[in-house]
Design a protein around this motif. Sequence first.
Motif, short mmCIF file in Angstrom:
data_model
loop_
_atom_site.label_atom_id
_atom_site.label_comp_id
_atom_site.label_asym_id
_atom_site.label_seq_id
_atom_site.Cartn_x
_atom_site.Cartn_y
_atom_site.Cartn_z
N LEU A 26 0.83 -1.20 0.00
CA LEU A 26 0.00 0.00 0.00
C LEU A 26 0.87 1.26 0.00
O LEU A 26 0.54 2.27 -0.64
CB LEU A 26 -0.93 0.01 1.21
N LEU A 27 1.99 1.19 0.70
CA LEU A 27 2.88 2.35 0.81
C LEU A 27 3.64 2.63 -0.49
O LEU A 27 4.21 3.71 -0.65
CB LEU A 27 3.89 2.13 1.95
N GLN A 28 3.62 1.70 -1.41
CA GLN A 28 4.33 1.90 -2.67
C GLN A 28 3.50 2.68 -3.70
O GLN A 28 4.00 3.04 -4.75
CB GLN A 28 4.75 0.54 -3.23
N PHE A 29 2.24 2.96 -3.36
CA PHE A 29 1.40 3.77 -4.23
C PHE A 29 1.61 5.25 -3.92
O PHE A 29 1.56 5.66 -2.75
CB PHE A 29 -0.08 3.40 -4.07
N THR A 30 1.81 6.05 -4.94
CA THR A 30 2.11 7.48 -4.75
C THR A 30 0.84 8.32 -4.85
O THR A 30 0.77 9.27 -5.64
CB THR A 30 3.13 7.95 -5.79
N ASN A 31 -0.14 7.98 -4.05
CA ASN A 31 -1.43 8.68 -4.16
C ASN A 31 -1.50 9.86 -3.18
O ASN A 31 -2.32 9.90 -2.26
CB ASN A 31 -2.60 7.71 -3.93
N GLU A 32 -0.62 10.83 -3.43
CA GLU A 32 -0.62 12.04 -2.61
C GLU A 32 -1.87 12.88 -2.89
O GLU A 32 -2.38 12.90 -4.00
CB GLU A 32 0.64 12.86 -2.88
N ASN A 33 -2.33 13.57 -1.87
CA ASN A 33 -3.51 14.43 -2.01
C ASN A 33 -3.21 15.81 -1.43
O ASN A 33 -3.04 15.93 -0.21
CB ASN A 33 -4.70 13.80 -1.28
N PRO A 35 -2.62 15.66 -5.73
CA PRO A 35 -3.88 15.82 -6.46
C PRO A 35 -4.98 14.86 -6.06
O PRO A 35 -6.15 15.12 -6.33
CB PRO A 35 -3.45 15.58 -7.90
N GLY A 36 -4.63 13.70 -5.47
CA GLY A 36 -5.67 12.84 -4.96
C GLY A 36 -6.24 11.82 -5.94
O GLY A 36 -7.44 11.56 -5.93
N ASP A 37 -5.40 11.22 -6.76
CA ASP A 37 -5.86 10.19 -7.70
C ASP A 37 -5.76 8.82 -7.01
O ASP A 37 -4.67 8.29 -6.81
CB ASP A 37 -5.00 10.21 -8.97
N SER A 38 -6.90 8.26 -6.66
CA SER A 38 -6.91 7.00 -5.89
C SER A 38 -7.11 5.78 -6.78
O SER A 38 -7.19 4.66 -6.27
CB SER A 38 -8.04 7.04 -4.86
N ARG A 39 -7.20 5.95 -8.07
CA ARG A 39 -7.59 4.82 -8.93
C ARG A 39 -6.63 3.64 -8.87
O ARG A 39 -7.09 2.48 -8.71
CB ARG A 39 -7.78 5.32 -10.37
N PRO A 40 -5.31 3.83 -8.95
CA PRO A 40 -4.43 2.66 -8.88
C PRO A 40 -4.51 1.92 -7.55
O PRO A 40 -4.61 0.69 -7.53
CB PRO A 40 -3.04 3.27 -9.11
N ILE A 41 -4.47 2.64 -6.42
CA ILE A 41 -4.51 1.95 -5.13
C ILE A 41 -5.88 1.32 -4.90
O ILE A 41 -5.99 0.25 -4.30
CB ILE A 41 -4.12 2.90 -3.97
N GLN A 43 -7.82 0.00 -7.19
CA GLN A 43 -7.85 -1.24 -7.96
C GLN A 43 -7.08 -2.34 -7.25
O GLN A 43 -7.52 -3.50 -7.22
CB GLN A 43 -7.27 -1.01 -9.36
N PHE A 44 -5.95 -1.99 -6.67
CA PHE A 44 -5.16 -2.97 -5.91
C PHE A 44 -5.99 -3.51 -4.74
O PHE A 44 -6.01 -4.73 -4.49
CB PHE A 44 -3.88 -2.33 -5.39
N ILE A 45 -6.66 -2.63 -4.02
CA ILE A 45 -7.48 -3.04 -2.87
C ILE A 45 -8.62 -3.96 -3.31
O ILE A 45 -8.88 -4.99 -2.68
CB ILE A 45 -8.02 -1.79 -2.14
N MET A 46 -9.28 -3.59 -4.40
CA MET A 46 -10.39 -4.43 -4.89
C MET A 46 -9.89 -5.82 -5.30
O MET A 46 -10.56 -6.82 -5.04
CB MET A 46 -11.10 -3.73 -6.05
N ASN A 47 -8.72 -5.87 -5.92
CA ASN A 47 -8.15 -7.16 -6.32
C ASN A 47 -7.80 -7.99 -5.08
O ASN A 47 -8.02 -9.22 -5.08
CB ASN A 47 -6.90 -6.95 -7.18
#
Length: 418
Positions: A26-33, A35-41, A43-47
Amino acid sequence: MKDWKELVLEEIDKNQEELIQLCSKLLQFTNENPPGDSRPISQFIMNYLKESGISTTVHPGNETMLNLVSTLGNPGDKHLLYCGHTDVVPAGDLSRWEIPPFSGLIKDGYINGRGASDMKGGVAGLLFTVALFARLGIPLAGQLSLLLVADEETGGEFGVPWVLDQGLITGTAALIAEPSSRLNPTIGQKGSCWFEFTVKGVPGHGSLSPLNGDSAIVKACKGIQALQKLWELKPNIPEEEQRIIDITQKYIREREPKDLSDIIDHVSVNIGTIQGGTKVNMVADGCTVQVDSRVPFGLDYTEVLAEANRLLREAGIETEAKPFGFYGNANWTSDKDEIVDLVVKNIAKVTQEDAYGVLQWASSDARYFRMHGIPVLQYGPAELSGIHSFNERVPIQNLIESAKVYALTALEYLGTTK
């Protein structure tokens, strides 16, 4: 009846490496806010959940911020919400990190990275617990829902309040995995009163100041000084809230390196931003000041705003303080409430140490649950000193303990059918 609690504790110990690796990923996703783009993380969570047979409903707050809901168990009298946010604050100057902020490096008993404590460690604990429940086929008597929102760090406009206000989910209790003390869940927060005021001046050539022109910045400084007296406002604190304030102040004095205990029952005043003037050789004709004020129990945020305006007038500043952003009153869930009692008891059971709930001097998404009549508290793994700073990390022992607390609390609150 099968002893599900003992089985779950055994399985958490047996599968703790999965939890550790999940947090690292989870920490390897660069979803800083922003801008707040959560789509990649997201998708990982849903998988990850799908691998345990768990489906996820997606509620987009906007094009890039996805709020996720997954539910186990059976409809009944009780519905527990596990809640967390997937966004993190920006990492800042990367050269000041000893370990790269999006590495998820596991080292010396810690997992490192931006958001490790706030709050991907907590999110990992919730995800792991829900997946474990599904794999074990635990027959919950009530419903357990995992709500992961994509927007919290910039105010949460498209996160928890958006989901709750639209009626997309509700519950009879909620547990947010926000960072907390290892032994002390957060059961309440001070209120907020953010406001700003703008001062007008008369421009002129800088070489003639102060004999010519009227500097808006100088006038604003007088207002800033006057506003420090907001600290002197006296709240009328109800007896029950005074009890938890006393407990919290004792907790602060015992654990903080500096005595910050007075912050709990006083109005705080932070001059956050000052924007004024056109250029250095011109007398400033305008200045806007933004103030972050936190409101204790026993005061309404509108009283703080009214006092701010009175203080500005008293200082000769002809302007009006206007609210923006965060504003609302102090709120809490009683330590006598069932969900608080269960979390505290399970912290004590897992850690073999005394535990109790305390208040927080900041604000959080918890206030939105309380606005909707849902009892809520916060408990999550953290190294509190590193939150929003460089070299953020989360202790692995605390991560595993938290997952055990989440699991035991859900089992006891919801019960099982066999």
